[in-house]
Design an enzyme around this catalytic site. Sequence first.
Site, PDB file in Angstrom:
ATOM      1  CG  HIS A 390     -26.125   2.635 -19.033  1.00  6.21           C
ATOM      2  ND1 HIS A 390     -25.566   3.880 -18.955  1.00  6.21           N
ATOM      3  CD2 HIS A 390     -26.244   2.353 -20.348  1.00  6.21           C
ATOM      4  CE1 HIS A 390     -25.357   4.331 -20.185  1.00  6.21           C
ATOM      5  NE2 HIS A 390     -25.755   3.424 -21.049  1.00  6.21           N
ATOM      6  CD  GLU A 443     -26.940  -2.589 -26.629  1.00  4.76           C
ATOM      7  OE1 GLU A 443     -27.770  -2.860 -27.506  1.00  4.76           O
ATOM      8  OE2 GLU A 443     -25.937  -1.889 -26.855  1.00  4.76           O
TER       9      GLU A 443
HETATM   10  N1  ACO Z   1     -25.201  -8.281 -14.352  1.00 11.39           N
HETATM   11  C1  ACO Z   1     -24.787  -8.609 -13.102  1.00 11.39           C
HETATM   12  N2  ACO Z   1     -24.072  -7.765 -12.328  1.00 11.39           N
HETATM   13  C2  ACO Z   1     -23.777  -6.570 -12.838  1.00 11.39           C
HETATM   14  C3  ACO Z   1     -24.192  -6.174 -14.116  1.00 11.39           C
HETATM   15  C4  ACO Z   1     -24.940  -7.079 -14.879  1.00 11.39           C
HETATM   16  N3  ACO Z   1     -25.362  -6.791 -16.103  1.00 11.39           N
HETATM   17  N4  ACO Z   1     -23.741  -4.923 -14.367  1.00 11.39           N
HETATM   18  C5  ACO Z   1     -23.061  -4.542 -13.258  1.00 11.39           C
HETATM   19  N5  ACO Z   1     -23.097  -5.533 -12.341  1.00 11.39           N
HETATM   20  C6  ACO Z   1     -22.501  -5.524 -11.002  1.00 11.39           C
HETATM   21  C7  ACO Z   1     -21.027  -5.747 -11.049  1.00 11.39           C
HETATM   22  O1  ACO Z   1     -20.712  -7.118 -11.026  1.00 11.39           O
HETATM   23  C8  ACO Z   1     -20.575  -5.011  -9.826  1.00 11.39           C
HETATM   24  O2  ACO Z   1     -20.851  -5.857  -8.733  1.00 11.39           O
HETATM   25  P1  ACO Z   1     -19.817  -5.951  -7.494  1.00 11.39           P
HETATM   26  O3  ACO Z   1     -20.000  -4.658  -6.757  1.00 11.39           O
HETATM   27  O4  ACO Z   1     -20.298  -7.136  -6.743  1.00 11.39           O
HETATM   28  O5  ACO Z   1     -18.454  -6.107  -8.060  1.00 11.39           O
HETATM   29  C9  ACO Z   1     -21.531  -3.832  -9.737  1.00 11.39           C
HETATM   30  O6  ACO Z   1     -22.704  -4.240 -10.456  1.00 11.39           O
HETATM   31  C10 ACO Z   1     -20.986  -2.555 -10.371  1.00 11.39           C
HETATM   32  O7  ACO Z   1     -20.469  -2.878 -11.647  1.00 11.39           O
HETATM   33  P2  ACO Z   1     -19.528  -1.910 -12.484  1.00 11.39           P
HETATM   34  O8  ACO Z   1     -18.568  -2.752 -13.254  1.00 11.39           O
HETATM   35  O9  ACO Z   1     -18.952  -0.824 -11.638  1.00 11.39           O
HETATM   36  O10 ACO Z   1     -20.542  -1.253 -13.435  1.00 11.39           O
HETATM   37  P3  ACO Z   1     -20.147  -0.431 -14.730  1.00 11.39           P
HETATM   38  O11 ACO Z   1     -20.814   0.877 -14.633  1.00 11.39           O
HETATM   39  O12 ACO Z   1     -18.695  -0.401 -14.987  1.00 11.39           O
HETATM   40  O13 ACO Z   1     -20.781  -1.342 -15.855  1.00 11.39           O
HETATM   41  C11 ACO Z   1     -21.854  -2.096 -17.788  1.00 11.39           C
HETATM   42  C12 ACO Z   1     -21.686  -0.928 -16.809  1.00 11.39           C
HETATM   43  C13 ACO Z   1     -20.515  -2.354 -18.480  1.00 11.39           C
HETATM   44  C14 ACO Z   1     -22.886  -1.723 -18.847  1.00 11.39           C
HETATM   45  C15 ACO Z   1     -22.310  -3.339 -16.998  1.00 11.39           C
HETATM   46  O14 ACO Z   1     -23.510  -3.061 -16.328  1.00 11.39           O
HETATM   47  C16 ACO Z   1     -22.444  -4.565 -17.862  1.00 11.39           C
HETATM   48  O15 ACO Z   1     -21.453  -5.238 -18.124  1.00 11.39           O
HETATM   49  N6  ACO Z   1     -23.676  -4.909 -18.337  1.00 11.39           N
HETATM   50  C17 ACO Z   1     -23.886  -6.077 -19.155  1.00 11.39           C
HETATM   51  C18 ACO Z   1     -23.502  -5.820 -20.592  1.00 11.39           C
HETATM   52  C19 ACO Z   1     -24.468  -4.898 -21.303  1.00 11.39           C
HETATM   53  O16 ACO Z   1     -25.703  -5.004 -21.157  1.00 11.39           O
HETATM   54  N7  ACO Z   1     -23.911  -3.980 -22.101  1.00 11.39           N
HETATM   55  C20 ACO Z   1     -24.679  -2.966 -22.841  1.00 11.39           C
HETATM   56  C21 ACO Z   1     -24.699  -1.667 -22.083  1.00 11.39           C
HETATM   57  S1  ACO Z   1     -25.711  -0.453 -22.837  1.00 11.39           S
HETATM   58  C22 ACO Z   1     -24.712   0.358 -23.904  1.00 11.39           C
HETATM   59  O17 ACO Z   1     -23.552   0.356 -23.778  1.00 11.39           O
HETATM   60  C23 ACO Z   1     -25.290   1.101 -25.074  1.00 11.39           C
END
Ligand code: ACO
Length: 513
Positions: A390, A443
């Site tokens: 998140h 989610e």
């Molecule tokens: N699975 C695996 N790795 C992840 C995930 C995940 N769900 N989320 C983040 N990471 C990793 C990224 O790959 C990144 O790794 P790296 O450092 O090796 O590149 C690191 O964690 C940081 O990721 P960011 O992109 O900076 O995280 P951000 O805060 O932008 O992302 C988000 C948040 C978009 C929700 C992300 O966690 C994601 O895509 N989750 C999956 C989709 C999801 O569940 N969406 C619903 C969110 S809840 C809502 O919106 C109401």
Amino acid sequence: MHKPAVVVSDDITLTDASRVLDANKVGAAAVLDGEHRLVGMVSERDLLRSVGHGIDPSSTRVSEVMTRDPIALHTTDRVATALEMFRDHRFRHLPVLDGDRVAGILSIRHVVRVAHIEEVQPAGSAPVGLAPRGLEGVAVAETAVGDVRGEEGFFHYRGHNAVELARRCSFEQVWHLLVEGTLPDDAQLAAFTERTVAARRLPADVVDLLGRVAVLPNYAPLAALRTAVSFTASALGFEATLDLSADQVRTDCMRLAALVPVLLMRLHRHHQGLPTVDPDPDLGYAASFLQMLTGERPAPRAARALEQYLILTMDHGFNSSTFTARVITSTGSDVGSALTGAIGALAGPLHGGAPSRALAMLDAIGSPDRAADYLRAEIGAGQRLMGFGHRVYKTDDPRSTLLREVATELGGEQVEFARHVEGTALEVLAELKPGRRLYTNVEFYAGVVMNSVGIPRDMFTPTFACSRTVGWTAAIAEQAANNRLIRPSALYVGPQPPQALPDGYGAATRFEQ
Ligand code: ACO
């Protein structure tokens, strides 16, 4: 900054600290030890949260709940440094030191007032402000509706812990809290519920339109709902909020918020070729929602599970769709326009458009023995695990904690399976993405809960839109009551004007005479 700083000693109780904050009308105080050294910060939010977690304020010491060894500013620091600190650490108040002495307390409000954006002034052009991309960390308004505290895994509606509200209250009680500002007593609740039930009546013109929209090619429930909300506002003759009193704005808000599930379910049943079901005036919001969907009175357990999901998703800080609703309201436009725009913003996959994806991941995994291999392979291929991570929460998403409980109470094979996958995913993430602070988000169990109570997958985001309408309308009413047109600027980065037209360009263009 606020100076002199309001300070408390680290051994006083939360009750006494709360008195000090109230008496000084401040949101936070610096905590000093017996030798007058800065050892922490305590805010009204810390106090509120502690009480929300059942801590006794009259016997608990400030030292037990304060933020220890707080990051501090110095009187010589620039505002830009303060802004960076607020942005990076997501604190609301920072102590300001003059040498070792606490000279004052700077709140994010002070900074926002003077310079929440960095001044950029290219030579010869007018000054413009450049905010960070995505406005991340920038406060663009004041709100009393609610807030999210990502580092602590806490969010609230008008100061009340939202998870606590979902555990103990009905949809209507929390609806009243968000739009009227207070938790209702019995008489207020009865009157409010009566108004919400009366507001569910569909205007005749709309009934006809819904039947036609529902059979259009490429029918999609959320897009159809967006159309229906827009049309309904027109049919009801909604006027510009600029020309309405605060009460009239709230009446329009209530009318549409009550109608949204009716519109959605009527569209759905038309689309399925099923007879439509009118809302039952004897049923509350959540039970009525399911009854209009299936045509049958829902089991109380299912209705309560859905109600808890709906309460948890009513509002969530200054999210994109809430901001959209406020921008539209700030132009003085009508409530229908603001809600139509908000649904459009919610529809995007980066916001509300993805709740069925976690369930799709469970389907793709298929059986418990495949979970670890599947999840490892996904991460190995650079994919994200749906329902994890998140932007704001860097600890457990409080919504997922309650929804896990709700799903577990509903029981069933899918819930067992989901819990197994969740456990495996957290292990795999800790191993393959160490230090990223990835936890289960709302989610993951939202889809499981909605599925368990019989909501079809393509209705997940529209269901979310129904509950979020309450938060949107609270924001619309707040914006309209204290309005200023939201009209930012952009930093022009194109070719330097004036650009000359090429020689002879346009000579052959023929214009109508
Ligand atoms: N699975 C695996 N790795 C992840 C995930 C995940 N769900 N989320 C983040 N990471 C990793 C990224 O790959 C990144 O790794 P790296 O450092 O090796 O590149 C690191 O964690 C940081 O990721 P960011 O992109 O900076 O995280 P951000 O805060 O932008 O992302 C988000 C948040 C978009 C929700 C992300 O966690 C994601 O895509 N989750 C999956 C989709 C999801 O569940 N969406 C619903 C969110 S809840 C809502 O919106 C109401």
